[in-house]
Write a protein that holds these residues in place. Structure first.
Motif: not given
Lengths: 411, 411
Positions: B221-225, B235-240, B273-278
């Motif tokens: 996905g895309e690591a983001n704030h 685009s959260d790789a962890m949710v998928a 904890i603070n970054v959307i999993p990429g």
């Protein structure tokens, strides 16, 4: 009055700082109190002195440069931070610090005297990458964090903040606290979100900073053989944790337009393809402009964790990790930014910051406000972070003009 | 004929081996080719020689002890493994090896001559903890794994299997291959599952070993704030990945009574904890007695991964990690075990093994069969693994009697 920064020099200064700790891919590797941070601090120090500022370094490494006003009034403080994420962009923090420097240079060039003194600042360790927490320097300065406790914080190699400050020669003589009462604090930062770009705006008037709650949920099941253990005989901690991930994604949509929720970290034990996970921890974080919404989101995720634990026959523990109430910036600062943008004929909009900033702590000391620059595609904390020079310049001009207003009591 | 093992000596031998690498909590720390493994091998070596067996060590460290028969026939091979998981139990593997030793000791004591030669065996590195893959020694012996390739496998510290064998003096002179044609192979092992206990049985007649497929799915996905990025912009790789976990839990229930599916390992990048999993990788594993069911389970999980990736705006890659077809043991071995249990008046049931065993590889060389001992609460690969001495003894007697039948062609 026409008051804009000298564009060429502004871009040149941005480019110069970007070379200190610059990465192959055009990003920055400038961790707090590292060799690269020392280098950029020395550079900033020299530039402040050359601009005639009275420089002081406090015992936590926060760097201030003071330009006197015509009257004995509380000063206006303007700045941001020069440290970066391990592989961050060249705009995050640096843009606001460079804009502050260019602001006083421009005052000098034009021979403008302000009524209030102007101070510019580079805060120590905003990012919280090498040393936790984030906003460490401004937090100590504002009195929210304790100097002794923060000195003792260590990085991965066991180096304390105090040792790191001493090593690079930035444990200063001044107390890490406001040297005086301040009139106001202004900070320019990249948005780190997509709203300005998607609304085709030039610049953002920040009205506040969202509050947040961070926590960690650890599920305890039973590690067992993945082949020999039938499905109905399992206590699978990972299945319960996955439910939490799904719910953290869903909960914001039931609460608010701008509520966000994230699971950023998941750890599995024993972490083997062949063993049912016996222990899994997931972090969660929720942010919103409304404190009540944040509390409700947390209540809901804990309810979901309880339901998941019951379904999967596992237990769980919950740990608070951090929380912060939303910040609402003061009207006079917000107005100064809005009027500056209007007078410069920039197309602006009000935004609420999704990320925390040093302005959070400054707001505890004096009136505060922020300007946002466009973040292309909302990217930050990555080398791919990008803001065009035009957008950087618009935001820096907005900051400078708003700061000038505050410094001349023209609000 | 009455033929049971000498109970006191059998328990004594089990207790003695459990002291070698024994842990505070009553488990075993006896990793393949470690100092503890050397010590238990030396112990087993000495016991085999004292029992008058002709001992040979092959170049992969597999240990054989041969007792001649009255006729020049293909031998019956009986055994298991003495290595353990990092913190395993004292029964897994050891019970089957001790039972094989006690079998030949009992033949000696009673002066029983078998028509076929009997060989007992301790396989190298069944567990696959220190060196992957599992079943390494029997796999090399059966020709499924290549000696040179397996010699080169390293542990976490970069030590190769060959170096480890040489260090403990167990790189033998004999080729790592069947020294002769074998009539049959019998192995006693703890069940590692709950079926025998929950059905209140004394002993299990193993009819086969489930097949499996293992794979890994990585979402990009895309690591983001985590604060500044709105939910619809993620685009959260962890949710998928969480969706895959949920589906791996669900899919078995749609396919078969004994189908199992597990996500044992999850890795998140950048894990903050603070970054959307990429980037998030999840392993999956499915097992069933039916090869078609396993293929269908894998097809379904990949379909679910595709749907999840589309929902979350991420991409994914899929990697096969391992697969094995189900093993169906030969009727004459299964019958020998069943008749042995019946004649000993043990209450038995047929079970299909959910875990793989060295018998998987032995089955490629000759007819094979297995006996299962009760596993309390189905626990294994943990220090809490437990089988009562009574249940150990029943299973060992069943093994011995079945092996005697095969060795006297009484089947």
């Amino acid at each position: 009055m026409e008051f804009t920064l000298t564009e060429d020099r502004f871009v040149e200064t941005m480019q110069t700082q970007a070379e200190i700790g610059g990465t192959e891919n055009g990003g920055l590797h400038r961790l707090a109190l590292s060799d690269e941070d020392k280098e950029v601090r020395d550079w900033f120090h020299e530039r402040m002195e050359r601009a005639g500022l009275d420089v002081r370094i406090d015992e936590f490494g926060n760097m201030f440069g003071r330009r006197e006003g015509t009257r004995d009034l509380e000063p206006v403080l303007v700045g941001s931070h020069l440290d970066s994420q391990p592989y961050g962009g060249i705009y995050d923090g640096a843009l606001g610090t460079v804009a502050a420097l260019e602001f006083v240079r421009e005052l000098n060039d034009r021979g403008i005297e302000t009524e209030r003194p102007v101070e510019i600042v580079n805060w120590t360790n905003e990012e919280g990458s090498r040393f936790q927490p984030t906003l460490q320097g401004s937090g100590v300065w504002a009195g929210t964090l304790d100097v002794a406790e923060q000195y003792a914080v260590t990085d991965e190699d066991g180096v304390t903040v105090e040792e790191a400050l001493e090593r690079i020669g930035y444990k200063g003589d001044h107390p890490a606290e406001p040297a005086t009462d301040y009139d106001s604090y202004l900070e320019l930062h990249i948005e780190q979100g997509p709203y300005l770009e998607s609304n085709e705006k030039d610049v953002g008037i920040v009205t506040g900073i969202v509050g947040l709650t961070w926590g960690e949920i650890t599920f305890y099941g039973e590690a067992n053989h993945s082949g020999a253990t039938p499905m109905h005989h399992r206590s699978d901690a990972m299945v319960a944790a996955a439910d939490v991930v799904t719910q953290v994604r869903r909960i914001p949509s039931t609460l608010g337009e701008r509520t966000v929720g994230t699971v950023g970290s998941v750890h599995v034990q024993p972490d083997s393809i062949n063993v049912i996970p016996g222990e899994v921890s997931v972090t969660y974080g929720f942010r919103d402009a409304n404190a009540e919404t944040i509390r409700e989101a947390e209540k809901r995720v804990l309810r979901e964790a309880e339901a998941a634990a019951e379904r999967e026959g596992v237990t769980f523990e919950h740990e608070d990790r951090a929380s912060a109430d939303p910040v609402y910036f003061d009207d006079r600062c917000v107005d100064a930014v809005r009027r500056a943008a209007d007078e410069l004929h920039y197309d602006s909009m009000e935004v609420f910051s999704g990320g925390v900033h040093d302005a959070t702590h400054a707001d505890e000391v004096c009136d505060a406000g922020m300007v946002f620059a466009v973040s292309e595609d909302g990217k930050s904390h990555t080398e791919a972070e990008y803001t065009s020079w035009e957008d950087c310049y618009s935001a820096a001009n907005t900051l400078a003009r708003a700061a000038l207003k505050l410094a001349t009591d023209d609000v």
